[in-house]
Design an enzyme around this catalytic site. Structure first.
Site, PDB file in Angstrom:
ATOM      1  N   CYS A 161       0.513  -4.942   8.276  1.00 47.35           N
ATOM      2  CA  CYS A 161      -0.213  -6.180   8.492  1.00 47.35           C
ATOM      3  C   CYS A 161       0.246  -7.236   7.496  1.00 47.35           C
ATOM      4  O   CYS A 161       0.571  -6.933   6.350  1.00 47.35           O
ATOM      5  CB  CYS A 161      -1.709  -5.946   8.325  1.00 47.35           C
ATOM      6  SG  CYS A 161      -2.472  -5.325   9.817  1.00 47.35           S
ATOM      7  N   ASP A 216     -10.166  -3.032   2.768  1.00 40.42           N
ATOM      8  CA  ASP A 216     -10.119  -2.853   4.222  1.00 40.42           C
ATOM      9  C   ASP A 216     -11.456  -3.163   4.905  1.00 40.42           C
ATOM     10  O   ASP A 216     -11.511  -3.268   6.127  1.00 40.42           O
ATOM     11  CB  ASP A 216      -9.686  -1.415   4.569  1.00 40.42           C
ATOM     12  CG  ASP A 216      -8.197  -1.211   4.326  1.00 40.42           C
ATOM     13  OD1 ASP A 216      -7.486  -2.199   4.082  1.00 40.42           O
ATOM     14  OD2 ASP A 216      -7.739  -0.057   4.380  1.00 40.42           O
ATOM     15  N   ARG A 239      -3.829  -0.591  16.184  1.00 42.16           N
ATOM     16  CA  ARG A 239      -3.044   0.091  15.145  1.00 42.16           C
ATOM     17  C   ARG A 239      -3.906   1.112  14.406  1.00 42.16           C
ATOM     18  O   ARG A 239      -3.372   2.094  13.867  1.00 42.16           O
ATOM     19  CB  ARG A 239      -2.525  -0.928  14.125  1.00 42.16           C
ATOM     20  CG  ARG A 239      -1.414  -1.814  14.636  1.00 42.16           C
ATOM     21  CD  ARG A 239      -0.775  -2.564  13.492  1.00 42.16           C
ATOM     22  NE  ARG A 239      -0.687  -1.689  12.347  1.00 42.16           N
ATOM     23  CZ  ARG A 239      -0.856  -2.054  11.092  1.00 42.16           C
ATOM     24  NH1 ARG A 239      -1.088  -3.283  10.791  1.00 42.16           N
ATOM     25  NH2 ARG A 239      -0.771  -1.168  10.125  1.00 42.16           N
ATOM     26  N   ILE A 297      -7.190  -7.251  -4.085  1.00 42.08           N
ATOM     27  CA  ILE A 297      -6.093  -6.320  -3.789  1.00 42.08           C
ATOM     28  C   ILE A 297      -4.946  -7.018  -3.051  1.00 42.08           C
ATOM     29  O   ILE A 297      -3.801  -6.933  -3.462  1.00 42.08           O
ATOM     30  CB  ILE A 297      -6.593  -5.119  -2.950  1.00 42.08           C
ATOM     31  CG1 ILE A 297      -7.810  -4.453  -3.611  1.00 42.08           C
ATOM     32  CG2 ILE A 297      -5.475  -4.104  -2.730  1.00 42.08           C
ATOM     33  CD1 ILE A 297      -7.552  -3.749  -4.919  1.00 42.08           C
ATOM     34  N   ARG A 315       2.931  -7.505  -0.429  1.00 42.74           N
ATOM     35  CA  ARG A 315       3.099  -6.065  -0.328  1.00 42.74           C
ATOM     36  C   ARG A 315       4.446  -5.558  -0.854  1.00 42.74           C
ATOM     37  O   ARG A 315       5.241  -4.956  -0.107  1.00 42.74           O
ATOM     38  CB  ARG A 315       2.853  -5.582   1.104  1.00 42.74           C
ATOM     39  CG  ARG A 315       1.526  -6.077   1.638  1.00 42.74           C
ATOM     40  CD  ARG A 315       1.124  -5.397   2.911  1.00 42.74           C
ATOM     41  NE  ARG A 315       0.415  -4.157   2.652  1.00 42.74           N
ATOM     42  CZ  ARG A 315      -0.182  -3.441   3.581  1.00 42.74           C
ATOM     43  NH1 ARG A 315      -0.140  -3.822   4.813  1.00 42.74           N
ATOM     44  NH2 ARG A 315      -0.799  -2.327   3.275  1.00 42.74           N
ATOM     45  N   LYS A 334      -6.597   7.038   9.778  1.00 45.35           N
ATOM     46  CA  LYS A 334      -5.216   6.535   9.862  1.00 45.35           C
ATOM     47  C   LYS A 334      -4.489   6.735   8.538  1.00 45.35           C
ATOM     48  O   LYS A 334      -3.387   7.278   8.490  1.00 45.35           O
ATOM     49  CB  LYS A 334      -5.235   5.044  10.232  1.00 45.35           C
ATOM     50  CG  LYS A 334      -3.930   4.318   9.987  1.00 45.35           C
ATOM     51  CD  LYS A 334      -3.977   2.883  10.470  1.00 45.35           C
ATOM     52  CE  LYS A 334      -4.175   1.846   9.404  1.00 45.35           C
ATOM     53  NZ  LYS A 334      -3.122   1.718   8.396  1.00 45.35           N
ATOM     54  N   ASN A 335      -5.137   6.270   7.475  1.00 44.62           N
ATOM     55  CA  ASN A 335      -4.444   6.285   6.183  1.00 44.62           C
ATOM     56  C   ASN A 335      -4.284   7.685   5.594  1.00 44.62           C
ATOM     57  O   ASN A 335      -3.507   7.873   4.656  1.00 44.62           O
ATOM     58  CB  ASN A 335      -5.158   5.361   5.188  1.00 44.62           C
ATOM     59  CG  ASN A 335      -4.982   3.900   5.559  1.00 44.62           C
ATOM     60  OD1 ASN A 335      -4.220   3.576   6.476  1.00 44.62           O
ATOM     61  ND2 ASN A 335      -5.681   3.027   4.865  1.00 44.62           N
TER      62      ASN A 335
HETATM   63  C1  UD1 Z   1      -2.989   1.370   1.395  1.00 42.95           C
HETATM   64  C2  UD1 Z   1      -3.633   1.402   2.745  1.00 42.95           C
HETATM   65  C3  UD1 Z   1      -4.328   0.081   3.051  1.00 42.95           C
HETATM   66  C4  UD1 Z   1      -5.278  -0.281   1.938  1.00 42.95           C
HETATM   67  C5  UD1 Z   1      -4.572  -0.237   0.591  1.00 42.95           C
HETATM   68  C6  UD1 Z   1      -5.510  -0.476  -0.587  1.00 42.95           C
HETATM   69  C7  UD1 Z   1      -2.216   2.920   4.011  1.00 42.95           C
HETATM   70  C8  UD1 Z   1      -1.233   3.084   5.104  1.00 42.95           C
HETATM   71  N1  UD1 Z   1      -2.602   1.669   3.752  1.00 42.95           N
HETATM   72  O1  UD1 Z   1      -1.969   0.378   1.432  1.00 42.95           O
HETATM   73  O2  UD1 Z   1      -5.045   0.213   4.271  1.00 42.95           O
HETATM   74  O3  UD1 Z   1      -5.766  -1.580   2.155  1.00 42.95           O
HETATM   75  O4  UD1 Z   1      -3.956   1.055   0.403  1.00 42.95           O
HETATM   76  O5  UD1 Z   1      -6.547   0.464  -0.579  1.00 42.95           O
HETATM   77  O6  UD1 Z   1      -2.670   3.870   3.401  1.00 42.95           O
HETATM   78  N2  UD1 Z   1       1.576  -3.190  -5.087  1.00 42.95           N
HETATM   79  C9  UD1 Z   1       2.601  -3.672  -5.866  1.00 42.95           C
HETATM   80  N3  UD1 Z   1       3.757  -2.948  -5.923  1.00 42.95           N
HETATM   81  C10 UD1 Z   1       3.911  -1.770  -5.251  1.00 42.95           C
HETATM   82  C11 UD1 Z   1       2.841  -1.289  -4.456  1.00 42.95           C
HETATM   83  C12 UD1 Z   1       1.682  -2.026  -4.389  1.00 42.95           C
HETATM   84  O7  UD1 Z   1       2.488  -4.736  -6.485  1.00 42.95           O
HETATM   85  O8  UD1 Z   1       4.975  -1.160  -5.352  1.00 42.95           O
HETATM   86  C13 UD1 Z   1       0.312  -3.978  -4.980  1.00 42.95           C
HETATM   87  C14 UD1 Z   1       0.104  -4.498  -3.548  1.00 42.95           C
HETATM   88  O9  UD1 Z   1       0.798  -5.702  -3.325  1.00 42.95           O
HETATM   89  C15 UD1 Z   1      -1.386  -4.694  -3.522  1.00 42.95           C
HETATM   90  C16 UD1 Z   1      -1.893  -3.526  -4.391  1.00 42.95           C
HETATM   91  O10 UD1 Z   1      -0.794  -3.124  -5.187  1.00 42.95           O
HETATM   92  O11 UD1 Z   1      -1.722  -5.909  -4.143  1.00 42.95           O
HETATM   93  C17 UD1 Z   1      -2.439  -2.352  -3.604  1.00 42.95           C
HETATM   94  O12 UD1 Z   1      -1.442  -1.813  -2.793  1.00 42.95           O
HETATM   95  P1  UD1 Z   1      -1.395  -0.272  -2.402  1.00 42.95           P
HETATM   96  O13 UD1 Z   1      -2.533   0.453  -3.041  1.00 42.95           O
HETATM   97  O14 UD1 Z   1      -0.022   0.205  -2.654  1.00 42.95           O
HETATM   98  O15 UD1 Z   1      -1.676  -0.358  -0.859  1.00 42.95           O
HETATM   99  P2  UD1 Z   1      -0.860   0.322   0.307  1.00 42.95           P
HETATM  100  O16 UD1 Z   1      -0.480   1.702  -0.083  1.00 42.95           O
HETATM  101  O17 UD1 Z   1       0.170  -0.630   0.791  1.00 42.95           O
END
Ligand code: UD1
Length: 405
Positions: free
Chosen positions: A105, A296, A388, A318, A110, A11-12
């Site tokens: 989710c 995850d 999903r 995370i 986020r 998915k990711n």
């Molecule tokens: C992606 C994955 C998700 C996985 C996660 C961490 C997809 C669609 N989803 O989510 O399944 O659990 O990586 O491996 O690929 N953060 C900030 N500011 C930002 C962006 C992120 O503070 O602008 C924080 C988030 O709140 C979180 C952490 O960084 O605490 C990790 O987020 P991120 O690596 O961005 O995860 P996603 O890309 O949302």
């Protein structure tokens, strides 16, 4: 659990590839693309932008030649997180984007500040309205970007925007998840110049234009991990095929610590586990970016540890709201206490069937694994979350010798 299974596409990895298709006009073909609702939602957004899409089993054909709309009203983005990766691709080619605020989710706040700051450094300007986010960039330019946290989504967005930006972009503190390398592989097939994926410094040299490409989505390391932990919980023996073992990070080591025998065949992309003893506790483990233990799989590991011979401590580093499975596992007889980001799992539980609720994707899949290990019948509501990301969990488990009703 006993048997052999070909694991679905990731998915990711698939979702950002779909977003990346908006970077160039042409006809794309994606193989091994999972049939999950998050992909359906991303396709809704691509259709909104003017693309034509067609599915033939696990092959997906996307024609982006008619894509000329940069204001996407589709509800897709509001339903899933990956919609945010459209920022990078649409700013890259169309120089403007308007999307509903990204959903996904409810596992934490986020925020997307890192995405916006980085794209801002590349020349984009954003405007926040009540339900939508708009961005403009007359011309994106390369930049030297340092991420405060190796965000997967932010790294993907920068990578996509940088492919068509003027000059060189350097991403320091980049995410090293296998999905980044997969996206970079896809972008390279489209003609992008990228170096350093898989490390924390990625360099991209912008090009004038990209072209459509054909690509195979790698297998889903989280789906694989869910079933491997399910095999541990049920004292099973399973072999998963078509799983690049390097994508599993430290998971094979954790499975061994839990007491399983693990067989890795790196050249054949295969992993097998056999569990013949009582699950061992893990004194302390924290979730962390790749190659460490993935957030995850935290809930599936928690379910396994609830049955272990002794107490374990799990820290979620995370996402802040990722212990939603705790009350459900307790209902099944697990003794787990949570405080802030730390969960204390007492172990020694004999899980029993109960009426439980999936509240998010990964927690839902973990509840199914717990139910397999429990005595008696478990009824799980909220299966729409699981759909999903898991294409056919019922069919997969059937291949592994288990019939769900
Ligand atoms: C992606 C994955 C998700 C996985 C996660 C961490 C997809 C669609 N989803 O989510 O399944 O659990 O990586 O491996 O690929 N953060 C900030 N500011 C930002 C962006 C992120 O503070 O602008 C924080 C988030 O709140 C979180 C952490 O960084 O605490 C990790 O987020 P991120 O690596 O961005 O995860 P996603 O890309 O949302």
């Amino acid at each position: 659990m006993c048997g052999e299974l070909l694991v679905q596409g990731s998915k990711n990895a698939a979702l950002p590839m779909l977003a990346a298709m908006l970077l160039a006009e042409g006809v794309y073909i994606l193989h091994h693309c999972p049939q999950i609702t998050d992909v359906d939602h991303m396709l809704e957004l691509l259709t909104d932008a003017g693309c034509l899409t067609r599915r033939e089993g696990h092959m997906l054909i996307v024609d982006t030649r008619g894509a000329d709309r940069c204001s996407l009203k589709g509800s897709g983005a509001g339903k899933m997180r990956a919609g945010v990766t459209l920022l990078g691709s649409m700013l890259g080619r169309m120089h403007a984007v308007e999307i509903p605020y990204p959903g996904g989710c409810t596992i934490g706040k986020r925020p997307i500040d890192l995405h916006l700051k980085a794209l801002g450094q590349m020349g984009a300007v954003f405007e926040h309205r009540e339900h939508t986010l708009s961005g403009y960039a007359e011309k994106l330019h390369g930049a030297d970007i340092s991420l405060d946290f190796p965000s997967v989504g932010a790294t993907e967005n920068i990578l996509m925007a940088a492919t068509l930006a003027e000059g060189r972009t350097v991403i320091r503190g980049a995410a090293r998840e296998p999905e980044i390398a997969a996206l970079a592989g896809f972008l390279q097939k489209m003609g992008a110049h990228i170096e350093g994926t898989g490390t924390s410094v990625i360099r991209v040299e912008g090009v004038e234009r990209l072209h459509a490409a054909e690509y195979i989505v790698p297998s889903d390391r989280i789906v694989a991990g869910t079933y491997l932990l399910g095999a541990v919980m049920t004292g099973g023996e399973i072999r998963l095929l078509h799983v690049p073992t390097a994508h599993l990070g430290i998971l094979p080591r954790i499975l061994t610590e839990l007491g399983a025998e693990v067989f890795l065949k790196e050249e054949q992309d295969e992993i097998a586990v056999k569990m013949e003893r009582r699950t061992r506790a893990i004194p302390y483990l924290a979730t962390a970016p790749f190659p460490d233990f993935p957030t995850d799989l935290q809930s599936a590991l928690m379910a396994a540890l609830s049955m272990a011979a002794g107490p374990s401590f799990l820290e979620e580093k995370i996402f802040e709201a990722r212990f939603q499975i705790v009350p459900e596992l307790r209902r099944m007889g697990a003794r787990i206490y949570e405080e802030d980001s730390l969960a204390v799992i007492e172990g020694e539980a004999r899980l029993r069937g109960a009426q439980v609720e999936a509240r998010e994707l990964r927690g839902g899949a973990a509840l199914i694994m717990a139910a397999l290990a429990a005595e008696g019948k478990t009824v799980i509501s909220g299966m729409e979350f699981v759909k999903r990301g898991y294409e056919d969990i019922q069919g997969d488990l059937k291949k592994l010798g288990i019939v769900l009703h």
